[in-house]
Design a protein around this motif. Structure first.
Motif, mmCIF file in Angstrom:
data_model
loop_
_atom_site.group_PDB
_atom_site.id
_atom_site.type_symbol
_atom_site.label_atom_id
_atom_site.label_comp_id
_atom_site.label_asym_id
_atom_site.label_seq_id
_atom_site.Cartn_x
_atom_site.Cartn_y
_atom_site.Cartn_z
ATOM 1 N N ARG A 169 -0.998 -1.298 2.224
ATOM 2 C CA ARG A 169 -2.067 -0.190 2.614
ATOM 3 C C ARG A 169 -3.479 -1.067 2.342
ATOM 4 N NH1 ARG A 169 -1.914 5.057 3.431
ATOM 5 N NH2 ARG A 169 -4.085 5.981 3.982
ATOM 6 N N PHE B 22 3.205 1.259 1.313
ATOM 7 C CA PHE B 22 2.749 2.154 2.672
ATOM 8 C C PHE B 22 1.706 3.074 1.798
ATOM 9 C CE2 PHE B 22 6.286 1.428 5.422
ATOM 10 C CZ PHE B 22 5.932 0.206 5.704
ATOM 11 N N GLU C 78 -6.323 -1.930 4.957
ATOM 12 C CA GLU C 78 -7.657 -1.360 4.836
ATOM 13 C C GLU C 78 -8.997 -2.452 4.727
ATOM 14 O OE1 GLU C 78 -7.183 1.521 1.667
ATOM 15 O OE2 GLU C 78 -6.583 3.007 2.808
ATOM 16 N N TRP D 24 0.177 5.407 6.985
ATOM 17 C CA TRP D 24 -0.165 3.858 6.871
ATOM 18 C C TRP D 24 -0.110 3.346 8.294
ATOM 19 C CZ3 TRP D 24 2.829 -0.378 9.042
ATOM 20 C CH2 TRP D 24 2.350 -1.790 8.569
#
Length: 600
Positions: free
Chosen positions: A81, A74, A85, A137
């Motif tokens: 993560r 996370f 993104e 997160w």
């Protein structure tokens, strides 16, 4: 829905390989006039780590994780993560394992990490380090999925084939557990993310189907299934409907070459040296083959994993050549692979040769088809399944849970946590882990339940002494569970009722969490000597014994007749002395009251 035929796919492949286009056709015209229509699956899955145990009860309970690996996933630079993104801002179809979202939510409010794999006690834990990483997160995930299509897999991304290929009572029980989690899970994930998610999507291992897998999927409410084409007829670009009636589902074929290529794109190894300002991370197990992990502190300043030009070009070429209704990366897509796929779909949408659509639209105009027989299921995939013994062991926890639930004042939370842990033991992610990983995780649930049952017990007693007549003997029940227990009764019997009689041999028992409860057993001692009392707990719901019985000795001592005579004589002397004194006082008073005589 517009579909690209074999000839168009050949042209696109020729473009990728640098071949000459068909006469009268230019690549630009082909892309502009007939772009590929496809839904891009964006998976968020991970190996399970949250156990059935928790430290505390009620709103203050903190879940226990088997290690702190998710904290690294996370954190900035962690795989999950980077996947989130990379998907943000792109018109992709998010496919979530609900357990990952729920685990992050639990971590964000505080959690515990087991010190070792040998203890199932919630007290044998340390504070988790990933609270901030999980909270951050979740915030990133909420931003990324807002306004997008979001699908939920069955809880913990259940391995459909493992359950389907081992039919029996155990499988039926486990299927019911997973199915029973669905409704509450969806509500919880919707509340966490602040959106409305969609259920009914299945993703068998490697996208391989057979008739048993589709039948099992139907029991779990699967209406759409991601399929690599293995075990699916007819083969081709169009979605295929298999089954009929309530068991019908639409298979969405995807190009396995793209999935395989993305699976080979790995993240670079994290820098093992923490920054000078970062605290040393706490020890944690080595990363598994499925999830590349590192500590939050080590990842905190890590730069995103970006794909090099050759990788992006290769993935872009495969996306261009796609003629399937969906594009599906591997479950454990790396951050670098997510970056490469994102760059490829950006190139396609910017240049006009890729038209992204929702997963709901990808099943338009399906053709009728069939799933292969179970005998045709690939041997290499069958070798990675959970075996029958593992499923039997997992199902056995239902009996242990039923035993524990009989004495809990409110078993709802415990039942939910154990069912969720059982479902996690059935996750598809275990296929890429070491053979012992799933068994170790599953044993934690078994050990937790066994230890919980043993935590409610009678406290051993030594010899007790009573005198003749009525008396009370204390018997204590120790409740080391963290919640209130009821539904128990204490039964006490005497080995010699002529010497020591138990007046009330059945007493209801309840005890607060992490506390002891003492019951007073009324007895009547009739004669000198020794007797034995046996105490045993029973469940009131079915009258079955709970735990081990406890036997202790009672020494009955009567008051002797000689002692009584001495006491009586002493009392008599005291009374006589009192009477004698009273008489003397009266005589003296009597003399003092006589009148005086005077002589005339």
């Amino acid at each position: 829905m517009a579909r690209n035929g074999t000839a168009r796919a050949w042209v696109v492949c020729a473009m990728v390989l640098g071949a000459t286009a068909l006469p009268g056709t230019t690549p630009e015209a082909t892309a502009a006039d007939d772009p590929t229509q496809a839904a891009v699956v964006w998976p968020v899955t991970a190996t399970p780590h949250m156990t059935a145990a928790a430290l505390g009860s009620g709103a203050d309970a903190k879940p226990v994780f088997d290690d702190d690996s998710l904290a690294g996933l996370f954190a900035p630079g962690g795989r999950l993560r980077e996947v989130v993104e990379a998907g943000k801002g792109r018109d992709v179809s998010w496919v979530l394992d609900p357990d990952v979202v729920i685990a992050a939510q639990e971590m964000s409010t505080g959690y515990r990490v087991a010190k070792n794999s040998d203890s199932a006690s919630p007290q044998d834990t340390t504070e988790g380090t990933g609270q901030s990483a999980a909270r951050s997160w979740l915030s990133a995930l909420r931003d990324a999925v807002e306004g997008r299509e979001v699908w939920l897999l069955p809880y913990a991304d259940t391995d459909l084939a493992s359950l389907a290929h081992h039919p029996g009572t155990d499988t039926d029980d486990l299927t019911e557990v997973v199915s029973g989690l669905a409704a509450d899970t969806k509500k919880r994930v919707d509340r966490i993310l602040g959106i409305g998610t969609r259920a009914g999507l299945g993703w068998p291992a490697d996208g391989a189907l057979d008739s048993d897998v589709t039948a099992l999927g139907a029991k779990l409410g699967v209406t759409r299934v991601l399929a690599s084409g293995q075990g699916l007829t007819p083969a081709g670009a169009d979605p295929v409907t298999v089954g009929s009636g309530d068991d019908a589902m639409t298979a969405l074929p995807y190009e396995a070459d793209l999935t395989t290529a993305l699976g080979r794109v790995k993240d670079r190894a994290p820098d093992p040296t923490p920054s000078a300002t970062s605290p040393s991370p706490s020890p944690s197990p080595s990363p598994s083959s499925g999830d590349s992990t590192s500590s939050p502190s080590a990842n905190a300043s890590a730069s995103p994993d970006t794909a090099d030009k050759d990788t992006v070009d290769h993935i872009t070429a495969l996306v261009k050549a796609n003629a399937r209704p969906v594009l599906v990366p591997p479950r454990n897509m790396s951050g670098t692979a997510a970056d490469a796929l994102g760059a490829a779909i950006d190139s396609g949408t910017d240049d006009g040769w890729l038209d992204l659509q929702d997963l709901r639209a990808a099943d338009d105009d399906p053709v009728k088809g069939t799933a292969a027989s179970p005998s045709a299921y690939p041997a290499r995939l069958r070798a990675d399944e959970l075996d029958k013994d593992q499923l039997t062991d997992a199902a056995g926890n239902l009996d242990r849970l039923a035993t524990l639930s009989k004495v809990l004042a409110d078993p709802k939370d415990t039942t939910a946590s154990v069912h969720a842990a059982m479902a996690r033991a059935l996750a598809t992610a275990w296929r890429i882990e070491e053979d012992s990983a799933q068994r170790t995780f599953q044993d934690r649930t078994t050990d937790f339940l066994s230890a919980s049952v043993k935590s409610l017990r009678l406290v051993p007693k030594t010899t007790v002494t009573v005198t003749s007549g009525d008396a009370s003997i204390p018997v204590t029940v120790d409740n080391a569970l963290q919640q209130e227990v009821s539904g128990l009764e204490l039964r006490v019997t005497s080995s010699d009722s002529e010497r020591l009689k138990v007046n009330d041999g059945v007493i209801s028992v309840s005890a607060e969490g992490s506390a002891s409860h003492t019951s007073q057993i009324d007895v009547t001692a009739k004669a000198n000597g020794k007797a034995h009392l046996t105490a045993q707990l029973y469940t009131t719901s079915d009258g079955k014994p709970w735990g081990d019985e406890m036997t202790f000795e009672v020494d009955v001592t009567s008051v002797s007749s000689g002692a009584i005579a001495v006491v009586a004589a002493g009392v008599g002397l005291i009374v006589l002395a009192a009477v004698f004194r009273m008489r003397r006082v009266r005589r003296r008073n009597s003399r003092n009251d006589e009148p005086e005589t005077h002589d005339d």
